[in-house]
Design a protein around this motif. Sequence first.
Motif, PDB file in Angstrom:
ATOM      1  N   ASN A  39     -69.415 -25.039 -43.423  1.00 48.25           N
ATOM      2  CA  ASN A  39     -70.797 -24.567 -43.536  1.00 48.25           C
ATOM      3  C   ASN A  39     -71.339 -24.306 -42.132  1.00 48.25           C
ATOM      4  OD1 ASN A  39     -73.253 -23.849 -44.599  1.00 48.25           O
ATOM      5  ND2 ASN A  39     -73.766 -25.873 -45.402  1.00 48.25           N
ATOM      6  N   ILE A  40     -70.796 -23.281 -41.496  1.00 50.45           N
ATOM      7  CA  ILE A  40     -71.162 -22.960 -40.116  1.00 50.45           C
ATOM      8  C   ILE A  40     -72.434 -22.121 -40.131  1.00 50.45           C
ATOM      9  CG2 ILE A  40     -70.428 -21.842 -37.993  1.00 50.45           C
ATOM     10  CD1 ILE A  40     -67.516 -22.302 -38.936  1.00 50.45           C
ATOM     11  N   ALA A  41     -73.439 -22.576 -39.393  1.00 50.22           N
ATOM     12  CA  ALA A  41     -74.748 -21.919 -39.394  1.00 50.22           C
ATOM     13  C   ALA A  41     -75.092 -21.395 -38.003  1.00 50.22           C
ATOM     14  CB  ALA A  41     -75.821 -22.917 -39.852  1.00 50.22           C
ATOM     15  N   PRO A  42     -76.012 -20.445 -37.920  1.00 52.28           N
ATOM     16  CA  PRO A  42     -76.457 -19.941 -36.620  1.00 52.28           C
ATOM     17  C   PRO A  42     -76.966 -21.051 -35.712  1.00 52.28           C
ATOM     18  CG  PRO A  42     -77.213 -18.495 -38.364  1.00 52.28           C
ATOM     19  CD  PRO A  42     -76.623 -19.696 -39.043  1.00 52.28           C
ATOM     20  N   THR A  43     -76.792 -20.837 -34.428  1.00 48.77           N
ATOM     21  CA  THR A  43     -77.138 -21.705 -33.289  1.00 48.77           C
ATOM     22  C   THR A  43     -76.101 -22.797 -33.050  1.00 48.77           C
ATOM     23  OG1 THR A  43     -78.563 -23.394 -34.327  1.00 48.77           O
ATOM     24  CG2 THR A  43     -79.599 -21.286 -33.700  1.00 48.77           C
ATOM     25  N   THR A  44     -75.109 -22.945 -33.938  1.00 50.52           N
ATOM     26  CA  THR A  44     -74.048 -23.923 -33.714  1.00 50.52           C
ATOM     27  C   THR A  44     -72.863 -23.249 -33.027  1.00 50.52           C
ATOM     28  OG1 THR A  44     -73.115 -23.540 -35.913  1.00 50.52           O
ATOM     29  CG2 THR A  44     -74.766 -25.286 -35.697  1.00 50.52           C
ATOM     30  N   PRO A  45     -71.953 -24.016 -32.423  1.00 45.43           N
ATOM     31  CA  PRO A  45     -70.806 -23.412 -31.734  1.00 45.43           C
ATOM     32  C   PRO A  45     -69.808 -22.798 -32.708  1.00 45.43           C
ATOM     33  CG  PRO A  45     -71.242 -25.637 -30.920  1.00 45.43           C
ATOM     34  CD  PRO A  45     -72.042 -25.469 -32.170  1.00 45.43           C
ATOM     35  N   ILE A  46     -69.295 -21.634 -32.340  1.00 41.67           N
ATOM     36  CA  ILE A  46     -68.233 -20.971 -33.102  1.00 41.67           C
ATOM     37  C   ILE A  46     -67.146 -20.535 -32.120  1.00 41.67           C
ATOM     38  CG2 ILE A  46     -69.793 -20.166 -34.912  1.00 41.67           C
ATOM     39  CD1 ILE A  46     -69.652 -17.368 -33.593  1.00 41.67           C
ATOM     40  N   PRO A  47     -65.896 -20.419 -32.561  1.00 42.72           N
ATOM     41  CA  PRO A  47     -64.859 -19.914 -31.671  1.00 42.72           C
ATOM     42  C   PRO A  47     -64.894 -18.389 -31.609  1.00 42.72           C
ATOM     43  CG  PRO A  47     -63.895 -20.469 -33.778  1.00 42.72           C
ATOM     44  CD  PRO A  47     -65.358 -20.845 -33.855  1.00 42.72           C
ATOM     45  N   ILE A  48     -64.699 -17.847 -30.421  1.00 37.78           N
ATOM     46  CA  ILE A  48     -64.605 -16.398 -30.267  1.00 37.78           C
ATOM     47  C   ILE A  48     -63.337 -16.058 -29.498  1.00 37.78           C
ATOM     48  CG2 ILE A  48     -67.100 -16.081 -30.377  1.00 37.78           C
ATOM     49  CD1 ILE A  48     -67.055 -15.591 -27.320  1.00 37.78           C
ATOM     50  N   LEU A  49     -62.732 -14.934 -29.854  1.00 41.29           N
ATOM     51  CA  LEU A  49     -61.523 -14.454 -29.196  1.00 41.29           C
ATOM     52  C   LEU A  49     -61.899 -13.344 -28.231  1.00 41.29           C
ATOM     53  CD1 LEU A  49     -58.304 -14.503 -29.239  1.00 41.29           C
ATOM     54  CD2 LEU A  49     -58.511 -12.521 -30.765  1.00 41.29           C
ATOM     55  N   ARG A  50     -61.460 -13.490 -26.962  1.00 33.95           N
ATOM     56  CA  ARG A  50     -61.707 -12.465 -25.946  1.00 33.95           C
ATOM     57  C   ARG A  50     -60.398 -12.116 -25.252  1.00 33.95           C
ATOM     58  NH1 ARG A  50     -66.290 -14.865 -22.186  1.00 33.95           N
ATOM     59  NH2 ARG A  50     -65.001 -16.738 -22.444  1.00 33.95           N
ATOM     60  N   ALA A  51     -60.251 -10.857 -24.913  1.00 32.42           N
ATOM     61  CA  ALA A  51     -59.040 -10.417 -24.237  1.00 32.42           C
ATOM     62  C   ALA A  51     -59.096 -10.776 -22.760  1.00 32.42           C
ATOM     63  CB  ALA A  51     -58.864  -8.914 -24.405  1.00 32.42           C
ATOM     64  N   ILE A  52     -57.987 -11.284 -22.238  1.00 26.75           N
ATOM     65  CA  ILE A  52     -57.819 -11.466 -20.802  1.00 26.75           C
ATOM     66  C   ILE A  52     -57.181 -10.215 -20.213  1.00 26.75           C
ATOM     67  CG2 ILE A  52     -56.651 -12.828 -19.023  1.00 26.75           C
ATOM     68  CD1 ILE A  52     -56.888 -15.241 -20.938  1.00 26.75           C
ATOM     69  N   PRO A  61     -65.438 -21.721 -27.273  1.00 23.61           N
ATOM     70  CA  PRO A  61     -66.627 -21.990 -28.103  1.00 23.61           C
ATOM     71  C   PRO A  61     -67.841 -21.257 -27.555  1.00 23.61           C
ATOM     72  CG  PRO A  61     -66.193 -23.846 -26.652  1.00 23.61           C
ATOM     73  CD  PRO A  61     -65.075 -22.879 -26.446  1.00 23.61           C
ATOM     74  N   ALA A  62     -68.630 -20.681 -28.449  1.00 21.98           N
ATOM     75  CA  ALA A  62     -69.839 -19.963 -28.055  1.00 21.98           C
ATOM     76  C   ALA A  62     -70.950 -20.270 -29.052  1.00 21.98           C
ATOM     77  CB  ALA A  62     -69.579 -18.458 -28.021  1.00 21.98           C
ATOM     78  N   ARG A 101     -67.090  -7.486 -25.699  1.00 25.39           N
ATOM     79  CA  ARG A 101     -66.855  -7.559 -27.142  1.00 25.39           C
ATOM     80  C   ARG A 101     -65.857  -8.671 -27.455  1.00 25.39           C
ATOM     81  NH1 ARG A 101     -66.940  -2.149 -25.682  1.00 25.39           N
ATOM     82  NH2 ARG A 101     -64.655  -2.059 -25.646  1.00 25.39           N
ATOM     83  N   CYS A 102     -66.023  -9.291 -28.608  1.00 19.68           N
ATOM     84  CA  CYS A 102     -65.158 -10.392 -29.020  1.00 19.68           C
ATOM     85  C   CYS A 102     -64.812 -10.221 -30.485  1.00 19.68           C
ATOM     86  CB  CYS A 102     -65.833 -11.748 -28.776  1.00 19.68           C
ATOM     87  SG  CYS A 102     -67.348 -12.022 -29.741  1.00 19.68           S
ATOM     88  N   ALA A 103     -63.913 -11.054 -30.966  1.00 19.69           N
ATOM     89  CA  ALA A 103     -63.578 -11.116 -32.384  1.00 19.69           C
ATOM     90  C   ALA A 103     -63.791 -12.553 -32.852  1.00 19.69           C
ATOM     91  CB  ALA A 103     -62.143 -10.673 -32.641  1.00 19.69           C
ATOM     92  N   ILE A 104     -64.397 -12.698 -34.007  1.00 24.55           N
ATOM     93  CA  ILE A 104     -64.754 -14.010 -34.537  1.00 24.55           C
ATOM     94  C   ILE A 104     -63.876 -14.313 -35.745  1.00 24.55           C
ATOM     95  CG2 ILE A 104     -66.612 -15.377 -35.578  1.00 24.55           C
ATOM     96  CD1 ILE A 104     -68.568 -13.465 -34.055  1.00 24.55           C
TER      97      ILE A 104
END
Length: 217
Positions: A39-52, A61-62, A101-104
């Motif tokens: 139950n992930i809600a806004p303002t909490t940390p989520i993982p994001i994928l970014r290219a190096i 975490p973002a 840009r990222c992917a979630i």
Amino acid sequence: MCGRFVLFTTEDALIEATLDTTDFAKVQAPAGLPRARYNIAPTTPIPILRAIDATEASIAPARWGLFPHWKRDDSGPPLFNARAETVSEKPSFRSAFKTQRCAIPMDGYYEWHQKQPQWIRTGSLIWVAGLWDTGLDMLSATMITTGAQAPLDQVHHRMPRFLQSEEISQWLMGTAEEAAELLAPGSTEGFQITPADPAVGNVRNDYPELISSASLF
């Protein structure tokens, strides 16, 4: 829109799924990987994928709710969704859209229809287009949404911009013009919709039965 989602693919399984569904040969997670959450809600940390670079990516975490780089305080509603139709133009998003840009990752998400929460998923890890920024000296992110396509349009008129495996590199590393090609609605093939436990309405409820008991409601 998307205001709650689920990610139970964690630890090594998340790294393996990322390697399987992207073109990256190596994925780092220097800050660690998330625990299973239902139950992930806004303002909490989520993982994001970014290219190096073209072969390597990182998961970090973002905060779910973008703080643009020019933001001076945390006032105002959280920017947890960004409309694909205006994301390249709106002051809150246009700078990040160009180069950040990222992917979630998610295993599915909730949407409310006639006051009943619905559990929407494919049965495998899903990637959603997002943006990141570093306003207020923290990493934060937002999720791109588009007009809904069948069968998801029976639940809500908006949906996340789902990324197919072959679109992830284009979204993460393409030019702004190349990324703009992906702002149309993504594929909804294979999605399933079932009622979720109404307890998902309370953000404090975060347990597997929210989805495993869905058939009971």
